[in-house]
Write a protein that holds these residues in place. Structure first.
Motif, PDB file in Angstrom:
ATOM      1  N   TYR A 122     -18.483 -12.138   7.023  1.00 14.63           N
ATOM      2  CA  TYR A 122     -17.537 -11.881   8.109  1.00 14.63           C
ATOM      3  C   TYR A 122     -17.882 -10.557   8.786  1.00 14.63           C
ATOM      4  CZ  TYR A 122     -14.815 -15.675   6.098  1.00 14.63           C
ATOM      5  OH  TYR A 122     -14.415 -16.913   5.646  1.00 14.63           O
ATOM      6  N   TYR A 123     -17.408 -10.409  10.011  1.00 14.81           N
ATOM      7  CA  TYR A 123     -17.695  -9.241  10.844  1.00 14.81           C
ATOM      8  C   TYR A 123     -16.372  -8.695  11.368  1.00 14.81           C
ATOM      9  CZ  TYR A 123     -22.218 -11.469  10.535  1.00 14.81           C
ATOM     10  OH  TYR A 123     -23.358 -12.055  10.050  1.00 14.81           O
ATOM     11  N   TRP A 124     -16.201  -7.371  11.328  1.00 12.37           N
ATOM     12  CA  TRP A 124     -14.907  -6.802  11.725  1.00 12.37           C
ATOM     13  C   TRP A 124     -15.088  -5.462  12.425  1.00 12.37           C
ATOM     14  CZ3 TRP A 124     -12.547  -2.338   9.481  1.00 12.37           C
ATOM     15  CH2 TRP A 124     -13.259  -1.753   8.424  1.00 12.37           C
ATOM     16  N   ARG A 125     -14.030  -5.086  13.107  1.00  9.48           N
ATOM     17  CA  ARG A 125     -14.021  -3.824  13.832  1.00  9.48           C
ATOM     18  C   ARG A 125     -12.576  -3.341  13.956  1.00  9.48           C
ATOM     19  NH1 ARG A 125     -15.377  -5.669  20.137  1.00  9.48           N
ATOM     20  NH2 ARG A 125     -13.577  -7.069  20.411  1.00  9.48           N
ATOM     21  N   ALA A 126     -12.400  -2.072  14.380  1.00  8.07           N
ATOM     22  CA  ALA A 126     -11.060  -1.501  14.543  1.00  8.07           C
ATOM     23  C   ALA A 126     -11.103  -0.457  15.649  1.00  8.07           C
ATOM     24  CB  ALA A 126     -10.584  -0.881  13.237  1.00  8.07           C
ATOM     25  N   ARG A 127      -9.947  -0.194  16.240  1.00  7.56           N
ATOM     26  CA  ARG A 127      -9.818   0.866  17.235  1.00  7.56           C
ATOM     27  C   ARG A 127      -8.409   1.450  17.159  1.00  7.56           C
ATOM     28  NH1 ARG A 127      -9.499  -2.242  23.171  1.00  7.56           N
ATOM     29  NH2 ARG A 127      -7.808  -3.700  22.638  1.00  7.56           N
ATOM     30  N   ALA A 128      -8.239   2.644  17.744  1.00  7.18           N
ATOM     31  CA  ALA A 128      -6.962   3.355  17.702  1.00  7.18           C
ATOM     32  C   ALA A 128      -6.255   3.264  19.047  1.00  7.18           C
ATOM     33  CB  ALA A 128      -7.189   4.814  17.329  1.00  7.18           C
ATOM     34  N   PHE A 129      -4.915   3.411  19.011  1.00 11.56           N
ATOM     35  CA  PHE A 129      -4.069   3.343  20.210  1.00 11.56           C
ATOM     36  C   PHE A 129      -3.064   4.484  20.134  1.00 11.56           C
ATOM     37  CE2 PHE A 129      -0.295   1.319  22.398  1.00 11.56           C
ATOM     38  CZ  PHE A 129      -0.827   1.396  23.679  1.00 11.56           C
ATOM     39  N   ASP A 130      -2.966   5.284  21.221  1.00  6.39           N
ATOM     40  CA  ASP A 130      -2.077   6.452  21.206  1.00  6.39           C
ATOM     41  C   ASP A 130      -0.737   6.205  21.892  1.00  6.39           C
ATOM     42  OD1 ASP A 130      -2.564   6.517  23.927  1.00  6.39           O
ATOM     43  OD2 ASP A 130      -3.612   8.440  23.922  1.00  6.39           O
ATOM     44  N   GLY A 131      -0.432   4.948  22.186  1.00  9.40           N
ATOM     45  CA  GLY A 131       0.809   4.605  22.879  1.00  9.40           C
ATOM     46  C   GLY A 131       0.599   4.339  24.351  1.00  9.40           C
ATOM     47  N   GLN A 132      -0.532   4.833  24.897  1.00  7.99           N
ATOM     48  CA  GLN A 132      -0.872   4.597  26.303  1.00  7.99           C
ATOM     49  C   GLN A 132      -2.300   4.101  26.458  1.00  7.99           C
ATOM     50  OE1 GLN A 132      -0.049   8.483  28.068  1.00  7.99           O
ATOM     51  NE2 GLN A 132       1.947   7.762  28.785  1.00  7.99           N
ATOM     52  N   LEU A 133      -3.216   4.686  25.688  1.00  9.25           N
ATOM     53  CA  LEU A 133      -4.631   4.368  25.847  1.00  9.25           C
ATOM     54  C   LEU A 133      -5.237   3.933  24.521  1.00  9.25           C
ATOM     55  CD1 LEU A 133      -5.773   7.435  28.021  1.00  9.25           C
ATOM     56  CD2 LEU A 133      -5.344   5.092  28.832  1.00  9.25           C
ATOM     57  N   TYR A 134      -6.139   2.941  24.597  1.00 15.39           N
ATOM     58  CA  TYR A 134      -6.949   2.554  23.445  1.00 15.39           C
ATOM     59  C   TYR A 134      -8.209   3.413  23.403  1.00 15.39           C
ATOM     60  CZ  TYR A 134      -4.259  -1.718  22.545  1.00 15.39           C
ATOM     61  OH  TYR A 134      -3.277  -2.610  22.230  1.00 15.39           O
ATOM     62  N   GLY A 135      -8.640   3.757  22.196  1.00 14.93           N
ATOM     63  CA  GLY A 135      -9.937   4.367  22.017  1.00 14.93           C
ATOM     64  C   GLY A 135     -11.005   3.292  21.926  1.00 14.93           C
ATOM     65  N   PRO A 136     -12.273   3.665  21.853  1.00 12.83           N
ATOM     66  CA  PRO A 136     -13.349   2.670  21.728  1.00 12.83           C
ATOM     67  C   PRO A 136     -13.318   1.999  20.353  1.00 12.83           C
ATOM     68  CG  PRO A 136     -14.215   4.905  21.556  1.00 12.83           C
ATOM     69  CD  PRO A 136     -12.782   5.056  21.927  1.00 12.83           C
ATOM     70  N   TRP A 137     -13.866   0.779  20.302  1.00 12.18           N
ATOM     71  CA  TRP A 137     -14.015   0.084  19.029  1.00 12.18           C
ATOM     72  C   TRP A 137     -15.049   0.806  18.176  1.00 12.18           C
ATOM     73  CZ3 TRP A 137     -10.807  -3.695  17.592  1.00 12.18           C
ATOM     74  CH2 TRP A 137     -10.176  -4.482  18.563  1.00 12.18           C
ATOM     75  N   MET A 138     -14.845   0.810  16.878  1.00 12.57           N
ATOM     76  CA  MET A 138     -15.916   1.244  15.986  1.00 12.57           C
ATOM     77  C   MET A 138     -17.021   0.191  16.018  1.00 12.57           C
ATOM     78  SD  MET A 138     -14.808   0.334  12.062  1.00 12.57           S
ATOM     79  CE  MET A 138     -15.358  -1.260  11.409  1.00 12.57           C
ATOM     80  N   ALA A 139     -18.242   0.569  15.622  1.00 12.90           N
ATOM     81  CA  ALA A 139     -19.340  -0.398  15.568  1.00 12.90           C
ATOM     82  C   ALA A 139     -18.986  -1.501  14.561  1.00 12.90           C
ATOM     83  CB  ALA A 139     -20.625   0.296  15.155  1.00 12.90           C
TER      84      ALA A 139
END
Length: 613
Positions: free
Chosen positions: A370-387
């Motif tokens: 399986y392949y997975w990724r994650a990203r952060a959200f500050d309430g207004q903007l998403y950050g980039p996905w991790m590799a």
């Protein structure tokens, strides 16, 4: 679990979030019991570094170990000089026992500084009227109240220095004050804007103080400070200059502050002669616009690893947000490397300390990748996905985990030749019935071993040594679990020493440093003393303590704490460094003995150190 030949990969970073990679080892062969890698580059003095490692069996990687941190400290440097806080230079004080305060010094090697204060009646300090050594550091500032009454209508001069327990720093520039109790100083002003801990949306910040009161004068002036450090001693420090009192409140516009930066501010009033006490320090964050968080960093499962669960926990090292916003996380898991076949996802996962995890919902398939990724959200903007990272589900029989040390505590000194060794039980993912192997070494030579010790259901399994060990000897020991098919990893090697004391009880002592350089500088060496259960280190008579029967402990400083974090209180005492150096011969295994009394009971403890020329 398959007894494959393993290789290892190490990574070294300069930040706790593992975003700035310094070096990587590549795959390297396994060593005997322990695998090591020496980082090839030259690291920086006083810098912190963070590292991790994982194993590879030729097909799958294991999980990354939990990151570890270390600081490079080749040389102990002296602390800097503290700076003047209160009273301000040439100010009057309205008491004959004034409170003198300095902005804390900085030290690259220590956060546990003490301070020495001196007050004299002349600027050359030929007539000292009061002094104090070893004032413990406060938060941001350190204060000391003059203990003897000073003379009315008299000028006095004072200075202070920091001490890191080994080296004293330079003295602060001499400051002066005038004792004038007929003039009462103003009360401390109070900063009411901005509120403590809040964010402001401008780099020009209006700081407002509630006015002081003064029974002697209605004409007050105010001096504000703002800085990026609570010691108010950085190059960013701003000073308002003397501002006239406003109506009810007095404002100051602090100009040109840096965006996305924490600032500290404080203020004092002056009636023309005497300063007020400083206001409470207020902390605020300059944040003119919202910025997206960074990408999180892969934690576990490591890329290319195997997991033994159909619902594994996916974890990331937290992203950072320059605005200090509260972050949540979004996870996605796919059945293909091109991330087109979505298997599951989650959003709004609340951030937890250092590492944030999501447990995959639903059941994955054995032996599938399986392949997975994650990203952060500050309430207004998403950050980039991790590799994206991959893992394979592999739930075949797995070895038990390594047990962990229970007792005796690491480095303990024991007064029996037949000790009982105890471990906290290992866990087995397959819930197999476990037995344990124990091994005891001295100087790298195996002297005792046993196997098949059944696991105790209490959670702690013990092995009582049946034949006597040797007095005045240091031993190393370890244990591992066996599930009937596979052995678990050995626990980390633990140590204990045996010393049959001629005194009533045996103490455990730790001499610091472990290697004593006879050419080294400094005032003291340190010894930490632990007592057996039922005895309180607070009852140790420090004046009776002797090192190797001759050298008395210093009456001050001393402290009660838990230096080795084993839950057992210890007493920290100091011995004169030069006396110890002159007493101990050079050698690799030099015995250090500390004797003393706790109440009416005598005790003795032994440690072994290295002494070099």
């Amino acid at each position: 679990p398959n007894d494959d030949r393993l290789r290892y990969e190490f990574e070294l970073y300069s930040d706790a979030n593992l975003t700035i990679l310094i070096a990587t080892s590549g795959l390297m062969d396994e060593g005997t019991a322990i695998t090591t890698w020496q980082e090839p580059a030259s690291l920086q003095e006083n810098a912190w570094y963070f590292w991790r490692a994982r194993a590879f069996d030729g097909l799958l990687y294991g999980e990354w170990m939990s990151p570890a941190a270390f600081r490079v400290n080749v040389t102990n440097e002296a602390p800097g000089a503290p700076s003047l806080s209160a009273p301000s230079e040439a100010a009057s004080v309205d008491t004959t026992t004034p409170l003198l305060a300095v902005n804390n010094a900085t030290d690259p090697d220590s956060i546990n500084l003490t301070y020495n204060f001196v007050v004299a009646s002349d600027p050359g300090f030929t007539t000292v009227v009061a002094s104090q050594v070893g004032v413990f550091e406060g938060t941001g500032t350190t204060s000391w109240q003059v203990p003897v009454p000073l003379q009315e209508n008299t000028w006095y001069y004072w200075t202070a220095q920091a001490d890191d327990w080994l080296i004293t720093g330079p003295w602060m520039s001499v400051a002066s004050f005038f004792v004038n109790t007929t003039n009462e100083a103003p009360s401390a002003p109070v900063i009411i804007e901005p509120a403590d801990g809040t964010a402001v949306a401008s780099t020009d910040v209006l700081i407002t103080a509630l006015n002081s009161t003064d029974p002697d004068s209605s004409v007050l002036t105010y001096l504000f400070e703002a800085d990026t450090t609570p010691a108010f001693d950085s190059p960013d420090r701003l000073i308002s200059g003397s501002l006239p009192q406003g109506s009810g409140t007095t404002p100051w516009l602090a100009p040109g502050l840096r965006d996305n930066t924490w600032y500290y501010t404080r203020v004092r009033a002056n009636d023309g002669q005497a300063d007020s006490p400083l206001s409470e320090t207020v902390r605020f964050f300059v944040n003119t616009r919202n910025d997206a968080p960074t990408a999180p960093v892969l934690a576990n499962p490591s890329n290319g690893s195997g997991v033994n669960s159909f619902s594994p926990a996916l974890s990331v090292h937290n992203a950072t947000d320059i605005d200090n916003d509260i972050l949540t996380y979004e996870f996605e898991i796919y059945a293909d490397a091109s991330l087109t076949s979505l298997v599951g996802s989650a959003s709004g996962i609340q951030e937890t300390a250092l590492i944030t995890s999501w447990v995959v919902t639903g059941s994955l398939t054995e032996n599938s990748t399986y392949y997975w990724r994650a990203r952060a959200f500050d309430g207004q903007l998403y950050g980039p996905w991790m590799a994206p990272a991959s893992f394979m589900v592999n739930t075949a029989n797995d070895a038990p985990t390594a047990p962990t040390l229970n007792s005796p505590a690491m480095g303990s000194s024991l007064s029996t030749l037949t000790p009982v060794l105890a471990i906290n039980n290992a866990t087995d993912p397959d819930s197999d019935v476990l037995t344990y192997d124990f091994e005891i070494y001295t100087e790298g030579v195996l002297v005792k071993s046993t196997n098949g010790i059944p696991q105790n259901i209490s959670g702690v399994t013990s092995y009582a040594v049946t034949s006597s060990l040797s007095d005045n000897t240091t031993y190393q020991w370890r244990a591992r679990a066996y599930d009937g098919d596979r052995y678990g990893a050995w626990m980390d090697m633990a140590t204990f020493s045996i010393h049959l004391s001629s005194q009533n009880i045996t103490a455990t002592i730790d001499f610091d440093p472990n290697t004593l350089d006879q050419k080294s500088k400094g005032n003291w060496v340190t010894v930490y003393i632990e007592l057996p259960a039922g005895y309180n280190v607070a009852n140790i008579n420090i004046s009776f303590l002797r090192l190797n029967g001759f050298i008395p402990a210093e009456a001050w400083p001393y402290a009660i704490g838990d230096y080795d974090h084993d839950g057992i209180p210890d007493l920290m005492v100091k011995f004169e460094r030069n006396a110890v150096i002159n007493l101990l011969p050079a050698g690799d295994k030099i015995k250090v003995t500390v004797t003393g009394t706790v109440g009416s009971t005598t005790f003795e403890g032994v440690d072994t150190i290295r002494v070099i020329h």
